[in-house]
Scaffold this motif. Structure first.
Motif: not given
Lengths: 342, 343
Positions: A134, A136-138, A171-172
Motif C-alpha cells: 500500500l 500510504t502504508l509502506h 494498491d493506491e
C-alpha cells in the motif's frame, strides 16, 4: 505357515543379538527415504509450497468465481480471464504479466485481485507468495524514496528467486511517488534473466483510482445515448485511460517509463456500479450471513445509498462499500422477519 | 533495625527447624503420585477451560459477549439525555458489528456535535460495555489531538508512531478500541496515515484489523446540525421527528469541505471508510434539568425541583431570541451545583 516355524526356531538365537533401537532407527530412515523418493513434495499437504512450473490455472473455477462474486464488471471479467489464462497456459512467457486496474472506489478492484491471487495460490492474500503493498502504508514519506526503491528491489528479487510465480499487488498507485515504480521497471521488461533470476512467471497487479472519472464519463455517455452497459468495449476505453493515467500528475504512473515502454499488458477498467448491482451485493451479503433474502430490505438498503450524477442518479457513489454497515441498521427488521416466519 | 530483622529471621528458622524432621517420613512413591495427580488435574483444567485466568486478569475479548449490546442499550437509555438518534444508531451499529464474525472492515464511528452534548460520554459507555474496565482497560486507547499530536512540524514522527502503535496493539488483541478526540484539531495528514487500517483489506502485513473499532469525536458540523434542529423547531415539529437521513448527507458534505475539520480532503470520507456519521443534537432546557437531577442524585442529596430550575435558568442559551439550546450542553452543571448546596 508350518514351514516358517522351524525357520523362526533357527533364527531365534540370532534375533537376540538385534539391538531394538538401532533396528527401529534403520527401519524409520529406510521408510522415510522411500517415501521421499516416491513423492518428493509430500510435505506440500502440510506446508505451503510454491506451485510447480507445469501447473495450469483451473479455467472453469476462475470463471465460476468471477461470475458468482463480481457484479457489474463485464469488461474486467472478460479481460482478466483471457489475460490470466493465456499467461498461465503459455509454457514460456516473454515477460511477467502486468495488469493495471483502474476505476471508481468500491467497484471491486481489490476484490478481483484477491480472487486472482486465490486462483494462483490457494491461500490467497495470506499466502507467503502473494505480496500486497500500500502506497500510504509502506511508502509514506516522499523524502525516503531512495530507501524505498532499494528495499522494494531487494524484496522483489528475493521473493521471485524463492518462487517464480509470485504475485505482487500494488494498491493506491495514484498515491505512490512516481520514482518508486521506476525502480521495478527492469523486472518487468522483456529480459530472459536479470542477475540470474527469471521474472517471466511473476504477476504484477496495479490498482488505482486514476482514470476513474474518465471511465465514469464514458459510461455515462453510453447511457445517455441509450446504449446498453454491456455494449461498452475495451477499445472504447483503453486509449482514454492510457493517456489520462499517463498525464495525470496524481497517478503513480505519471510519466513513468512503464507506460512509455508499453510494459503494461492490460488496462482493466472498472465501470461504476448501478443500483441493480448494489442490490446484488446486498443479496450476497445477506446470504453470506445466513439470512433469508428479503427484497424489502434489499430495496431499503439500496435506497439509502447515494447516487451520482445529481439529476439522473444512476451510479452509486461508493460502489458496494458500506453496504454491510447499512445492513446492520436494518438487521432488526431482518431478525423480526425471521422470528415471524418461525 | 536491620539487626533486629536478621535476628528475627534466625529465630524463625530455629523454630521451624523441628518441622523439617518429619521430611524423613515422606514416602517417595506417594509423594510422586501426589505431584503427578496435581499436575494432571491442572492440565485437565487448562485444557478444558483455557481461559480460566480471565476471571482474575483482564483478557482480550474473543467470543461475543451477549451482555455487551444489552448493557449498552440500558446505559444509553438511562444516562444519555436528549439524543434519540444516538442511542438508536450506536446500539445497532455496535451490536451488528460484534455479532458479525465475518466483518469486512473495522467499525468506524464518527461522532459530531455541539460541545457538552455527550460525545465523550457515549464513547466511555461504549468502552465500558465491551471491556469491563472501560477507558482504563489496556485494550482501549484514547488519543487527544491537542495532547498527543500537538506540533505540526513533527507530523511525520506522529504518523510513524501512530501506525506502529495501532499495528502493535491490534496484533495483540484484534478486538481493540481506538478513540480519537478533538478530530477537528488534528492535522489533516495524520488521519490519512491510519486510513489503510480502516479499509477493506483482509490482512495487512499479517495482521487483520477487521475486528477493531475506531471512534472519532469532533465538533465539526455542529452548526449544520443546529441549523437542522432549529428548522424543525421553527416548523413546529418535535425533536424526535428528526431522522438520521435529514442530517447525514448535509453533515458529510459540510465536514468534508470544512478546512477546520480533521477530515478536510482526507481520504477517509473520499473512500467512505466511516461507517456511521452520528450527530449529537444541542441540548434543550429540559435536558439540562435532567442532567442536574442525575448529578444531585449521584452526590446523594435529595432532589429539590426549585434548585434544579434555578440552576437550569443560570445556564446560557442560544439563539438570542428564542433561547432554546444550551450553549455548553450539560457542562459546568456540577460546578453550579456546588454553589447551591453548601454542606
Amino acid at each position: 505357515m508350518a514351514r516358517s516355524v522351524p525357520l523362526l526356531w533357527v533364527l531365534l538365537p540370532g534375533l537376540a543379538a538385534l539391538e531394538p533401537l538401532s533396528v527401529g532407527l534403520a527401519i524409520g530412515v529406510a521408510s522415510a527415504l522411500t517415501g521421499y523418493l516416491s513423492h518428493p513434495r509430500f510435505y506440500c499437504s502440510y506446508v505451503e509450497c510454491c506451485p510447480r512450473a507445469g501447473q495450469r490455472l483451473n479455467a472453469t473455477a476462475l470463471k465460476a468465481q468471477l461470475d458468482n462474486r463480481l457484479f457489474g464488471q463485464h469488461l474486467a471479467k472478460d479481460v482478466v480471464l483471457k489475460a490470466v489464462l493465456g499467461f498461465s497456459n503459455n509454457p514460456s512467457p516473454k515477460k511477467p504479466l502486468m495488469l493495471s486496474l483502474h476505476g471508481w472506489a468500491g467497484t471491486g478492484k481489490n476484490f478481483l485481485s484477491q480472487i486472482l491471487a486465490e486462483q494462483v495460490h490457494p491461500a490467497g492474500l495470506r499466502s507467503k507468495f502473494v505480496h500486497l503493498f500500500l502506497a500510504t502504508l509502506h511508502f509514506p514519506h516522499h523524502d525516503q524514496v531512495k530507501l524505498y526503491k532499494e528495499q522494494l528491489q531487494n524484496w522483489i528479487r528475493g521473493n521471485v528467486s524463492a518462487c517464480p510465480s509470485s504475485v505482487f499487488i500494488f494498491d493506491e498507485m495514484d498515491k505512490m511517488h512516481p520514482g518508486v515504480i521506476d525502480a521495478i521497471k527492469p523486472f518487468l521488461d522483456y529480459y530472459e534473466e536479470v542477475d540470474g533470476v527469471s521474472y517471466r512467471k511473476a504477476i504484477f497487479i496495479f490498482l488505482s483510482n486514476a482514470g476513474g472519472d474518465l471511465i465514469n464519463k464514458a459510461a455515462f455517455d453510453f447511457w445517455s445515448s441509450g446504449k446498453r452497459r454491456e455494449d461498452i468495449q475495451l477499445k472504447d476505453l483503453e486509449p482514454l485511460l492510457s493517456v489520462g493515467v499517463f498525464n495525470n500528475k496524481n497517478s503513480g504512473l505519471w510519466h513513468s517509463s512503464i507506460i512509455d515502454r508499453n510494459l503494461i499488458d492490460y488496462f482493466v477498467p472498472f465501470l461504476p456500479l448501478e443500483q441493480r448491482h448494489v442490490k446484488m451485493c446486498v443479496r450476497a451479503e445477506m446470504r453470506a450471513r445466513g439470512y433469508a433474502v428479503d427484497e424489502k430490505i434489499v430495496q431499503a438498503v439500496a435506497d439509502e445509498m447515494t447516487y451520482f450524477p445529481k439529476e439522473q442518479k444512476i451510479y452509486s457513489d461508493k460502489g458496494c462499500k458500506t453496504v454491510q454497515a447499512k445492513l446492520d441498521i436494518h438487521e432488526d427488521l431482518v431478525m423480526r422477519e425471521m422470528k415471524a416466519r418461525g | 533495625m536491620k539487626l533486629r530483622r536478621g535476628a528475627l529471621r534466625a529465630a524463625l528458622a530455629l523454630v521451624l527447624l523441628p518441622l523439617l524432621t518429619p521430611a524423613g517420613a515422606v514416602e517417595p512413591i506417594s509423594l510422586g503420585l501426589a505431584i503427578a495427580g496435581a499436575a494432571a488435574s491442572a492440565l485437565t483444567g487448562i485444557i478444558s477451560y483455557p481461559r480460566l485466568y480471565c476471571y482474575f486478569r483482564e483478557c482480550c475479548l474473543h467470543r461475543h459477549d451477549r451482555r455487551a449490546a444489552a448493557a449498552l442499550q440500558e446505559d444509553l437509555d438511562k444516562k444519555l439525555f436528549g439524543q434519540h438518534l444516538v442511542s438508536k444508531v450506536v446500539v445497532k451499529a455496535v451490536r451488528g458489528f460484534l455479532n458479525n464474525t465475518n466483518a469486512k472492515k473495522p467499525l468506524a464511528l464518527s461522532l459530531h456535535g455541539w460541545t457538552g452534548t455527550g460525545k465523550n460520554f457515549v464513547s466511555k459507555i461504549v468502552a465500558e460495555s465491551i471491556y469491563k474496565k472501560g477507558l482504563q482497560s489496556k485494550y482501549v486507547h484514547q488519543f487527544v489531538a491537542t495532547l498527543h499530536f500537538p506540533h505540526a512540524h513533527s507530523i511525520n514522527l506522529y504518523k510513524d508512531q501512530l501506525q506502529s502503535w495501532i499495528r502493535g496493539n491490534v496484533s495483540i488483541c484484534p478486538r481493540s478500541l481506538f478513540i480519537f478526540d478533538e478530530m477537528d484539531k488534528m492535522h489533516a495528514g495524520l488521519i490519512d496515515s491510519i486510513k489503510p487500517f480502516l479499509d477493506y483489506y483482509e490482512l495487512l502485513d499479517g495482521v487483520s484489523y477487521r475486528q477493531a473499532i475506531f471512534i472519532f469525536l469532533s465538533n465539526a458540523g455542529a452548526e449544520k446540525i443546529t441549523e437542522v434542529a432549529l428548522d424543525f423547531w421553527r416548523n413546529g415539529r418535535t425533536r424526535e421527528d428528526i431522522q438520521l437521513t435529514d442530517i447525514q448527507n448535509a453533515l458529510s458534505v459540510s465536514v468534508f469541505n470544512n478546512k477546520n475539520s480533521g477530515f478536510w480532503h482526507s481520504t477517509l470520507i473520499d473512500r467512505n471508510l466511516i461507517d456511521y456519521f452520528i450527530p449529537f443534537l444541542p441540548l434543550e432546557y429540559k435536558h439540562v434539568k435532567m442532567c442536574v437531577r442525575v448529578e444531585i442524585d449521584s452526590r446523594g442529596y435529595t432532589v429539590d425541583e426549585d434548585i434544579v430550575s434555578r440552576i437550569a435558568d443560570e445556564m446560557t442559551y442560544f439563539p438570542r431570541e428564542e433561547r432554546i439550546y444550551s450553549d455548553k450542553g450539560c457542562k459546568t452543571v456540577d460546578a453550579k451545583l456546588d454553589y447551591y448546596y453548601d454542606f
